[in-house]
Design a protein around this motif. Structure first.
Motif, PDB file in Angstrom:
ATOM      1  N   PHE A  39       0.793  -1.232   0.000  1.00  0.00           N
ATOM      2  CA  PHE A  39       0.000   0.000   0.000  1.00  0.00           C
ATOM      3  C   PHE A  39       0.830   1.289   0.000  1.00  0.00           C
ATOM      4  O   PHE A  39       0.256   2.373   0.036  1.00  0.00           O
ATOM      5  N   CYS A  40       2.140   1.156  -0.027  1.00  0.00           N
ATOM      6  CA  CYS A  40       2.993   2.355   0.028  1.00  0.00           C
ATOM      7  C   CYS A  40       3.971   2.410  -1.147  1.00  0.00           C
ATOM      8  O   CYS A  40       5.147   2.742  -0.975  1.00  0.00           O
ATOM      9  N   SER A  41       3.495   2.085  -2.325  1.00  0.00           N
ATOM     10  CA  SER A  41       4.360   2.158  -3.503  1.00  0.00           C
ATOM     11  C   SER A  41       4.623   3.622  -3.863  1.00  0.00           C
ATOM     12  O   SER A  41       3.769   4.493  -3.663  1.00  0.00           O
ATOM     13  N   LEU A  42       5.815   3.903  -4.374  1.00  0.00           N
ATOM     14  CA  LEU A  42       6.232   5.271  -4.662  1.00  0.00           C
ATOM     15  C   LEU A  42       6.508   5.468  -6.142  1.00  0.00           C
ATOM     16  O   LEU A  42       6.992   4.551  -6.822  1.00  0.00           O
ATOM     17  N   GLU A  69      -5.670  13.698   2.565  1.00  0.00           N
ATOM     18  CA  GLU A  69      -6.009  14.456   1.358  1.00  0.00           C
ATOM     19  C   GLU A  69      -6.892  13.651   0.403  1.00  0.00           C
ATOM     20  O   GLU A  69      -7.291  14.163  -0.640  1.00  0.00           O
ATOM     21  N   GLY A  70      -7.179  12.399   0.765  1.00  0.00           N
ATOM     22  CA  GLY A  70      -7.979  11.550  -0.103  1.00  0.00           C
ATOM     23  C   GLY A  70      -7.226  11.079  -1.328  1.00  0.00           C
ATOM     24  O   GLY A  70      -7.835  10.699  -2.341  1.00  0.00           O
ATOM     25  N   SER A  71      -5.892  11.068  -1.249  1.00  0.00           N
ATOM     26  CA  SER A  71      -5.055  10.678  -2.388  1.00  0.00           C
ATOM     27  C   SER A  71      -4.743   9.186  -2.327  1.00  0.00           C
ATOM     28  O   SER A  71      -4.294   8.677  -1.288  1.00  0.00           O
ATOM     29  N   VAL A  72      -4.981   8.477  -3.434  1.00  0.00           N
ATOM     30  CA  VAL A  72      -4.662   7.053  -3.480  1.00  0.00           C
ATOM     31  C   VAL A  72      -3.157   6.828  -3.541  1.00  0.00           C
ATOM     32  O   VAL A  72      -2.597   6.067  -2.750  1.00  0.00           O
ATOM     33  N   PRO A  73      -2.422   7.472  -4.481  1.00  0.00           N
ATOM     34  CA  PRO A  73      -0.968   7.308  -4.480  1.00  0.00           C
ATOM     35  C   PRO A  73      -0.305   8.209  -3.442  1.00  0.00           C
ATOM     36  O   PRO A  73      -0.853   9.249  -3.055  1.00  0.00           O
ATOM     37  N   ILE A  74       0.871   7.798  -2.966  1.00  0.00           N
ATOM     38  CA  ILE A  74       1.674   8.657  -2.094  1.00  0.00           C
ATOM     39  C   ILE A  74       2.498   9.577  -2.984  1.00  0.00           C
ATOM     40  O   ILE A  74       3.267   9.109  -3.829  1.00  0.00           O
ATOM     41  N   LEU A  75       2.332  10.884  -2.803  1.00  0.00           N
ATOM     42  CA  LEU A  75       3.009  11.856  -3.646  1.00  0.00           C
ATOM     43  C   LEU A  75       4.251  12.414  -2.949  1.00  0.00           C
ATOM     44  O   LEU A  75       4.460  12.189  -1.744  1.00  0.00           O
ATOM     45  N   SER A  76       5.045  13.164  -3.694  1.00  0.00           N
ATOM     46  CA  SER A  76       6.306  13.681  -3.164  1.00  0.00           C
ATOM     47  C   SER A  76       6.083  14.611  -1.977  1.00  0.00           C
ATOM     48  O   SER A  76       6.888  14.629  -1.038  1.00  0.00           O
ATOM     49  N   GLN A  77       4.973  15.389  -1.981  1.00  0.00           N
ATOM     50  CA  GLN A  77       4.727  16.292  -0.851  1.00  0.00           C
ATOM     51  C   GLN A  77       4.416  15.522   0.435  1.00  0.00           C
ATOM     52  O   GLN A  77       4.708  15.980   1.545  1.00  0.00           O
ATOM     53  N   HIS A  78       3.836  14.333   0.287  1.00  0.00           N
ATOM     54  CA  HIS A  78       3.554  13.513   1.459  1.00  0.00           C
ATOM     55  C   HIS A  78       4.851  12.948   2.033  1.00  0.00           C
ATOM     56  O   HIS A  78       5.035  12.908   3.264  1.00  0.00           O
ATOM     57  N   ILE A  79       5.739  12.507   1.149  1.00  0.00           N
ATOM     58  CA  ILE A  79       7.044  12.012   1.596  1.00  0.00           C
ATOM     59  C   ILE A  79       7.839  13.140   2.256  1.00  0.00           C
ATOM     60  O   ILE A  79       8.448  12.960   3.315  1.00  0.00           O
ATOM     61  N   SER A  80       7.799  14.309   1.639  1.00  0.00           N
ATOM     62  CA  SER A  80       8.533  15.454   2.172  1.00  0.00           C
ATOM     63  C   SER A  80       8.058  15.818   3.573  1.00  0.00           C
ATOM     64  O   SER A  80       8.860  16.091   4.472  1.00  0.00           O
ATOM     65  N   GLU A  81       6.731  15.796   3.775  1.00  0.00           N
ATOM     66  CA  GLU A  81       6.189  16.122   5.095  1.00  0.00           C
ATOM     67  C   GLU A  81       6.580  15.065   6.125  1.00  0.00           C
ATOM     68  O   GLU A  81       6.962  15.391   7.252  1.00  0.00           O
ATOM     69  N   ALA A  82       6.529  13.794   5.729  1.00  0.00           N
ATOM     70  CA  ALA A  82       6.866  12.712   6.655  1.00  0.00           C
ATOM     71  C   ALA A  82       8.330  12.780   7.077  1.00  0.00           C
ATOM     72  O   ALA A  82       8.675  12.473   8.229  1.00  0.00           O
TER      73      ALA A  82
END
Length: 511
Positions: free
Chosen positions: A446-449, A485-498
């Motif tokens: 569930f966490c493919s990039l 955010e209701g986003s199915v894929p993990i985006l770069s902004q999500h990785i950046s925040e984490a």
């Protein structure tokens, strides 16, 4: 004459019915109590004698033998006073005992015959219903708690004379009835604190929202007075509401620990436990000669807040490692083993250094050695179980005096609930419920990039000196940020925040 009367014993968070056999024999004089009673039960004869005398009855001057079966199970506490007293009266023909076997009778006697509240009433009532008893007779202070259980008659008494008249003369005792669902619905949103009261700290609020949405453990790092405790106390208000099943689980634990008030029936909001840093390891995880639930079990389905975490003894913190992983505590003794549930969200806080300032702050007076010793109190394996590390900066004067209110907890909670709904659908066929519980298989699934996100996390690992153990945590937190955010894929902004939420993994702290 032989009479059997029924009580109950607590084992973990469950109850077991105890048969109290009372035999009064004219061939001799004596008082014999057997069946592995503890000292509190052995002393019951003095309380019972005085209580009966003060309501016009007495212990007969005959040979009285009392057996508490099963005889190989240890019984403890003064809760059997009422059971034994009524058994003695029935066996000596001082009261009628035709329907005495239809009830579980429990209560601690005072010398004047009045009743004191007992522990573990909810599991006792649940067991009584399961075994087909008609009703349960308890001290008045415990009746609301027992009345949660439907299909069971609950009677509250204030004096042993009421029980005697109930069996002897058929004098009615008022039955306690409670609409559990109505009370649960009325109080499930009753919170004393709100996020709108927090001035500034928008970054920290965002981190708390992500922690609540994914069930992530979080540690707040900031100087004294920056609002760490204030933020932590408000997190139960943005967590999903308890389900009725969770409420019953939580209430059972607090009932066994004797933490339920006379006016409390069912716990309707998630517990928030904040033990002092002087707590012992036994008090935190549970145990003792007669095992009792500890703070981590009292925080089950809620929040455990450890304020100034490095001030806790290292041995105390280390005993949490296994419960954080397994979400339960196992306490073993020579003759038995007790399991207590401990599925809680860990929220911790700490100063950045012994002096209270961040390492690069001009006001920091802590030496390198003092910093190393301070940080060494938190072991790597323990920090490995904390997904989010957030730095809480000092609140500026302009923010502190701003009249505009911040976002309310109810608004944040709505977003959290939407994210949890997404996670429930995602994991409906798995043994997990939210993102923090993901293992390697779930992370892979569930966490493919995409390529941009992959390169970003690779660059962060190399340049920010992040440890290898931070990789999975970053992906879990990024998955939660995407869900919000209701986003199915993990985006770069999500990785950046984490990545920003891994402060303690950076070389900045490895002074």
């Amino acid at each position: 004459m032989l009479v059997k009367i029924y009580g109950s014993a607590i084992h973990g968070v469950a109850a077991q019915t105890i048969t109290i056999e009372v035999n009064v024999d004219t061939g001799g004089v004596g008082y014999h109590l057997v069946g592995l009673p503890d000292n509190a039960i052995k002393e019951s004869s003095y309380r019972i004698s005085a209580a009966l005398k003060n309501v016009g009855y007495k212990i007969p001057g005959k040979k009285i033998t009392i057996n508490m079966a099963p005889a190989d199970l240890r019984k403890e506490g003064a809760a059997y006073d009422l059971s034994i007293a009524i058994g003695i009266l029935a066996a000596s023909d001082q009261i009628l005992a035709e329907n005495i076997h239809d009830y579980v009778i429990m209560g601690e006697l005072s010398l004047d015959g009045s009743l004191q509240p007992i522990k573990g009433v909810l599991p006792i009532a649940i067991q009584a219903r399961e075994e087909g008893f008609k009703g349960i007779i308890l001290p008045m202070q415990n009746t609301r708690e027992a009345a949660i259980v439907d299909s069971l008659e609950v009677y509250g008494i204030e004096n042993i004379k009421e029980v005697i008249d109930f069996f002897n003369e058929g004098k009615p005792i008022e039955r306690v009835v409670l609409d559990t669902r109505k009370e649960f619905q009325e109080k499930m949103n009753d919170f004393p604190f709100d996020f709108s009261e927090v001035k500034g700290q928008e970054t920290a609020k965002r981190a708390m929202e992500i922690a609540a949405a994914g069930g992530h453990n979080i540690i707040l790092i900031g100087p004294p007075g920056s609002g760490k405790t204030m933020l932590a106390k408000r997190i139960p208000g943005i967590l999903p509401p308890l389900t009725l099943k969770e409420a019953l689980e939580t209430t059972k634990i607090h009932s066994v620990a004797g933490k339920m008030g006379a006016e409390t029936s069912l716990m309707t909001v998630r517990p928030f436990r904040s033990p002092h840093h002087t707590i012992s390891d036994v008090a935190l995880v549970g145990g003792g000669s007669y095992p009792q639930p500890g703070e981590i079990s009292l925080a089950h389905n809620g929040v455990l807040f450890l304020d100034e975490m490095p001030e806790f003894k290292r041995t105390v913190l280390e005993v949490m490692r296994q419960p954080l992983e397994d979400r339960e505590v196992t306490i073993s003794r020579a003759r038995f083993t007790v399991n207590y549930p401990a599925s809680f969200m860990l929220v911790a806080s700490m100063n950045p250094s012994p002096s209270g300032f961040f390492p690069d702050d001009p006001g920091n007076t802590s030496s390198v050695y003092e910093m190393q010793r301070y940080m060494s109190k938190l072991s790597g394996p323990l920090l490995d179980r904390i997904d989010i590390h957030i730095e809480v900066q000092k609140v500026e004067f302009e923010q502190l005096t701003e009249k505009r209110k911040g976002e309310k907890s109810v608004e944040i909670r709505e977003r959290v609930l939407k994210a949890r709904s997404i996670q429930n659908d995602r994991y409906k066929n798995l043994a997990i419920s939210y993102n923090a519980q993901m293992g390697p298989k779930e992370i892979e699934a569930f966490c493919s990039l995409d390529e941009v996100s992959f390169n970003l996390i690779k660059q962060a690992m190399e340049k920010l000196n992040l440890s290898a153990r931070a990789y999975d945590r970053i992906l879990k937190v990024a998955r939660t940020a995407a869900d919000l955010e209701g986003s199915v894929p993990i985006l770069s902004q999500h990785i950046s925040e984490a990545i920003q939420y891994r402060s303690l993994d950076r070389g900045f702290w490895n002074v």
